[in-house]
Enzyme design. Structure first.
Site, mmCIF file in Angstrom:
data_model
loop_
_atom_site.group_PDB
_atom_site.id
_atom_site.type_symbol
_atom_site.label_atom_id
_atom_site.label_comp_id
_atom_site.label_asym_id
_atom_site.label_seq_id
_atom_site.Cartn_x
_atom_site.Cartn_y
_atom_site.Cartn_z
ATOM 1 N N HIS A 142 0.798 -0.999 0.050
ATOM 2 C CA HIS A 142 0.025 -0.391 0.399
ATOM 3 C C HIS A 142 0.953 1.120 0.250
ATOM 4 O O HIS A 142 0.624 1.945 -0.626
ATOM 5 C CB HIS A 142 -0.795 0.267 1.585
ATOM 6 C CG HIS A 142 -2.007 -0.945 1.251
ATOM 7 N ND1 HIS A 142 -2.859 -1.371 0.359
ATOM 8 C CD2 HIS A 142 -2.270 -1.134 2.065
ATOM 9 C CE1 HIS A 142 -3.701 -2.485 0.497
ATOM 10 N NE2 HIS A 142 -3.900 -2.685 1.957
ATOM 11 N N ASP A 179 -3.103 -10.503 -2.275
ATOM 12 C CA ASP A 179 -3.849 -10.375 -0.710
ATOM 13 C C ASP A 179 -5.176 -9.730 -1.443
ATOM 14 O O ASP A 179 -5.473 -9.426 -2.005
ATOM 15 C CB ASP A 179 -2.564 -8.975 -0.313
ATOM 16 C CG ASP A 179 -3.046 -8.368 1.106
ATOM 17 O OD1 ASP A 179 -2.580 -8.497 1.774
ATOM 18 O OD2 ASP A 179 -3.810 -7.163 1.814
ATOM 19 N N HIS A 181 -6.708 -7.144 -0.035
ATOM 20 C CA HIS A 181 -6.710 -5.677 -0.348
ATOM 21 C C HIS A 181 -5.854 -4.740 -1.592
ATOM 22 O O HIS A 181 -4.534 -5.972 -1.851
ATOM 23 C CB HIS A 181 -6.136 -5.328 0.556
ATOM 24 C CG HIS A 181 -6.636 -5.489 2.257
ATOM 25 N ND1 HIS A 181 -6.277 -5.873 3.125
ATOM 26 C CD2 HIS A 181 -7.876 -5.473 2.818
ATOM 27 C CE1 HIS A 181 -6.269 -6.321 3.948
ATOM 28 N NE2 HIS A 181 -8.045 -5.275 4.355
ATOM 29 N N ASP A 267 -4.371 -13.125 3.554
ATOM 30 C CA ASP A 267 -5.894 -11.940 3.994
ATOM 31 C C ASP A 267 -7.233 -12.118 3.545
ATOM 32 O O ASP A 267 -8.174 -12.380 3.849
ATOM 33 C CB ASP A 267 -5.934 -10.944 4.791
ATOM 34 C CG ASP A 267 -4.948 -9.584 3.680
ATOM 35 O OD1 ASP A 267 -4.440 -10.474 2.347
ATOM 36 O OD2 ASP A 267 -4.682 -8.909 4.097
#
Length: 369
Positions: A142, A179, A181, A267
């Protein structure tokens, strides 16, 4: 088939990155009772402990990470941002931006995380190992050039890829981010760069909000080198494997990378508190097998995995074992206590999930050849 030489990058120092207390991912204070921040060392350390306890570590090639230099971080990040994190780290720490708390001494630890990914890439390119897993912390996908975000200080994978391009002379590198996200930081770094194929599989609309849409395909010379596969919440094994088979692998084959780097978050696991997907641990190994096969066909097997998110302290170690077993060809010989997840309804590919994947598959034709 003989086992692969799989490298493992690890250093206990990376577990000492301090994110402070939290109520899951939120800072404490007001009406939030203090607890452990979601991005704690527990998941990564427990993965390493399970590798050791099962004996799987004995079959891996241990690679000692070295810190990324200021110049290497500068391949991605603005000098003033790097200096800000360094200065704050000398004191009590602070927030790198976008919910990325850190404490005293986190700057050299974050250098080690980025440098650990570089170490894994160099070991693969040098032929020291066939493939490598960088078990690093803090995560990175990120982080933006001018600020941190989503628990990430420096963009570990992006820094490693830039190193591969600039210092090692590779012409084309592919990043596959699974991931849960969206890998917005990696996307931002390579937005207009046709030499890096950035693919992100993620839960639609989760984090960052309104990021990672199908229509985000890059700009300028980089149009087509960014691919997003936003999957509906509740997607399971069927959806993820369909996305790998119909989007990721065809895009890799069209692009022809010299190295594949996986931004590996766990995740999307069914037990993760920050995602709403259904994957059992074994599915991460199945995805890894498909990308290993693609790497064998396309780039002499050169594949590096860099650890990202994943916040279930119990489940993450088994997800990681599944990937490392696939990479190494070794078997840990342990029983997954969460194997029941594979029988949870919804693991099959559903029509609305297939429709979402169709939209991304249609864009593979635009990948730079």
């Amino acid at each position: 088939m003989s086992p692969a030489r799989t490298g493992l990058v690890w250093h206990e120092r990376m577990m000492w990155h301090d994110t402070g207390s939290g109520a899951s991912e939120l800072p404490t204070g007001g009406w939030l009772e203090p607890g452990r921040h979601a991005e704690s060392p527990a998941t990564k350390r427990r993965l390493k402990n399970l590798l050791d306890a099962s004996g799987l570590t004995d079959g891996l090639v241990l690679l000692a990470p070295r810190p990324a230099t200021i110049e290497e971080l500068g391949l991605v990040h603005a000098p003033e941002y790097i200096e800000r994190i360094r200065e704050l780290s000398l004191g009590r720490g602070g927030d790198a931006g976008g919910e990325s708390p850190f404490g005293n001494g986190s700057f050299p630890i974050a250098q080690l995380a980025a440098g650990g990914t570089i170490t894994a890439i160099d070991a693969v390119l040098d032929g020291t190992v066939d493939n490598a897993y960088a078990l690093v912390r803090p995560p990175g996908h990120h982080a933006l050039p001018h600020r941190g975000m989503g628990f990430c200080l420096f963009a570990n994978v992006a820094v490693g890829v830039r190193h591969a391009r600039v210092a090692r002379g590779l012409g084309r590198v592919a990043v596959v981010d699974w991931d849960v996200h969206h890998g917005n930081g990696t996307q931002a770094v390579f937005w207009d760069d046709p030499s890096v194929l950035a693919i992100s599989l993620h839960q639609d609309g989760l984090y960052p909000a309104d990021s990672g849409l199908v229509g985000e395909v890059g700009a300028g010379d980089g149009v087509g080198a960014t691919l997003n596969v936003p999957l509906p919440a509740g997607s399971g094994t069927g959806a993820y494997l369909d996305a790998i088979d119909r989007v990721v692998v065809p895009a890799l084959e069209a692009f022809g990378p010299e190295l594949i780097v996986i931004a590996c978050g766990f995740d999307a696991g069914a037990l993760d508190p920050l995602g709403r997907m259904l994957l059992p641990a074994a599915t991460f190994g199945l995805m890894a097998e498909r990308l290993l096969a693609a790497a064998a066909r396309l780039c002499e097997g050169r594949l590096v995995v860099s650890h990202e998110g994943g916040y279930s302290e119990g489940h993450v170690p088994f997800c990681g074992i599944s990937v490392i077993e696939a990479m190494s060809g070794l078997t840990a010989g342990i029983d997954d206590p969460f194997v029941y997840v594979a029988a949870v309804p919804g693991q099959e590919l559903l029509p609305h999930q297939r429709a979402a994947i169709d939209a991304s598959a249609a864009l593979v034709a635009g990948v730079p050849r």
